[in-house]
Design a protein around this motif. Structure first.
Motif, PDB file in Angstrom:
ATOM      1  N   ARG A  41       0.816  -1.215   0.000  1.00 51.22           N
ATOM      2  CA  ARG A  41       0.000   0.000   0.000  1.00 51.22           C
ATOM      3  C   ARG A  41       0.850   1.266   0.000  1.00 51.22           C
ATOM      4  O   ARG A  41       0.519   2.249  -0.663  1.00 51.22           O
ATOM      5  N   ALA A  42       1.951   1.261   0.711  1.00 52.81           N
ATOM      6  CA  ALA A  42       2.815   2.437   0.777  1.00 52.81           C
ATOM      7  C   ALA A  42       3.328   2.828  -0.606  1.00 52.81           C
ATOM      8  O   ALA A  42       3.510   4.018  -0.898  1.00 52.81           O
ATOM      9  N   ASN A  48       1.032   7.887  -6.080  1.00 50.79           N
ATOM     10  CA  ASN A  48      -0.013   8.884  -6.332  1.00 50.79           C
ATOM     11  C   ASN A  48       0.405  10.268  -5.841  1.00 50.79           C
ATOM     12  O   ASN A  48       0.085  11.283  -6.466  1.00 50.79           O
ATOM     13  N   ARG A  49       1.145  10.326  -4.745  1.00 51.36           N
ATOM     14  CA  ARG A  49       1.636  11.604  -4.236  1.00 51.36           C
ATOM     15  C   ARG A  49       2.606  12.241  -5.233  1.00 51.36           C
ATOM     16  O   ARG A  49       2.578  13.429  -5.496  1.00 51.36           O
ATOM     17  N   LEU A  51       2.697  11.694  -8.508  1.00 49.19           N
ATOM     18  CA  LEU A  51       1.933  12.143  -9.673  1.00 49.19           C
ATOM     19  C   LEU A  51       1.267  13.489  -9.410  1.00 49.19           C
ATOM     20  O   LEU A  51       1.293  14.391 -10.248  1.00 49.19           O
ATOM     21  N   LYS A  52       0.668  13.624  -8.244  1.00 53.02           N
ATOM     22  CA  LYS A  52       0.001  14.880  -7.877  1.00 53.02           C
ATOM     23  C   LYS A  52       1.014  16.017  -7.790  1.00 53.02           C
ATOM     24  O   LYS A  52       0.767  17.125  -8.270  1.00 53.02           O
ATOM     25  N   ALA A  53       2.173  15.739  -7.191  1.00 53.32           N
ATOM     26  CA  ALA A  53       3.209  16.766  -7.067  1.00 53.32           C
ATOM     27  C   ALA A  53       3.715  17.190  -8.446  1.00 53.32           C
ATOM     28  O   ALA A  53       3.958  18.380  -8.689  1.00 53.32           O
ATOM     29  N   MET A  54       3.854  16.241  -9.364  1.00 53.21           N
ATOM     30  CA  MET A  54       4.296  16.585 -10.718  1.00 53.21           C
ATOM     31  C   MET A  54       3.263  17.442 -11.434  1.00 53.21           C
ATOM     32  O   MET A  54       3.606  18.418 -12.097  1.00 53.21           O
ATOM     33  N   ARG A  55       1.984  17.088 -11.302  1.00 49.75           N
ATOM     34  CA  ARG A  55       0.931  17.891 -11.924  1.00 49.75           C
ATOM     35  C   ARG A  55       0.957  19.322 -11.388  1.00 49.75           C
ATOM     36  O   ARG A  55       0.833  20.290 -12.138  1.00 49.75           O
ATOM     37  N   LEU A  56       1.114  19.445 -10.078  1.00 53.08           N
ATOM     38  CA  LEU A  56       1.145  20.775  -9.468  1.00 53.08           C
ATOM     39  C   LEU A  56       2.393  21.552  -9.881  1.00 53.08           C
ATOM     40  O   LEU A  56       2.315  22.755 -10.142  1.00 53.08           O
ATOM     41  N   THR A  91       3.447  17.550   3.074  1.00 50.73           N
ATOM     42  CA  THR A  91       4.445  16.666   2.468  1.00 50.73           C
ATOM     43  C   THR A  91       4.433  16.791   0.948  1.00 50.73           C
ATOM     44  O   THR A  91       5.485  16.869   0.306  1.00 50.73           O
ATOM     45  N   THR A  92       3.239  16.848   0.354  1.00 53.76           N
ATOM     46  CA  THR A  92       3.135  16.990  -1.095  1.00 53.76           C
ATOM     47  C   THR A  92       3.645  18.356  -1.531  1.00 53.76           C
ATOM     48  O   THR A  92       4.317  18.469  -2.558  1.00 53.76           O
ATOM     49  N   CYS A  93       3.355  19.403  -0.760  1.00 51.29           N
ATOM     50  CA  CYS A  93       3.866  20.743  -1.087  1.00 51.29           C
ATOM     51  C   CYS A  93       5.392  20.743  -1.079  1.00 51.29           C
ATOM     52  O   CYS A  93       6.032  21.345  -1.952  1.00 51.29           O
ATOM     53  N   HIS A  94       5.977  20.058  -0.112  1.00 47.60           N
ATOM     54  CA  HIS A  94       7.435  19.945  -0.040  1.00 47.60           C
ATOM     55  C   HIS A  94       7.969  19.214  -1.278  1.00 47.60           C
ATOM     56  O   HIS A  94       8.986  19.598  -1.856  1.00 47.60           O
ATOM     57  N   MET A  95       7.252  18.180  -1.711  1.00 46.99           N
ATOM     58  CA  MET A  95       7.663  17.412  -2.878  1.00 46.99           C
ATOM     59  C   MET A  95       7.561  18.252  -4.149  1.00 46.99           C
ATOM     60  O   MET A  95       8.414  18.143  -5.047  1.00 46.99           O
TER      61      MET A  95
END
Length: 104
Positions: A41-42, A48-49, A51-56, A91-95
């Protein structure tokens, strides 16, 4: 008449424009595919994190934010709202800032 004179000029892009080019709306995500089965699961959470960070990060770069120092958590979250994704965690913002930093 030379052929180059007949060729229409392309529209300015983010790299050639004098000012930042506005983000094209509506944002249409790419077609989603099923992730491979059998991973922990990790792995899916991290994938997914990322992918979201790349989109942002791409959306921020398109909107004129080129330096990680300009991308505060509030800026990243407002961009997420603009493109229609859920607000990212710290965490995602940091990424996102890490992607912007290391893509050079």
């Amino acid at each position: 008449m030379p052929a180059a004179a007949l060729k229409p000029k392309p529209l300015p892009t983010q790299s050639t424009a004098k000012r930042p080019v506005q983000l094209d709306l509506p944002y249409a995500p790419v077609m989603k595919r099923a992730l491979p089965a059998g991973r922990p699961r990790a792995w899916y959470v991290t994938h997914n994190r990322r992918l979201k960070a790349m989109r942002l990060a791409i959306a921020l770069l398109d909107s004129g934010v080129h330096v990680p120092n300009q991308a505060s958590n509030e800026t990243i979250r407002s961009t997420a709202e603009l493109i229609g994704v859920h607000p990212p965690s710290d965490t995602t913002c940091h990424m996102v800032r890490a992607f912007m930093r290391y893509s050079r």
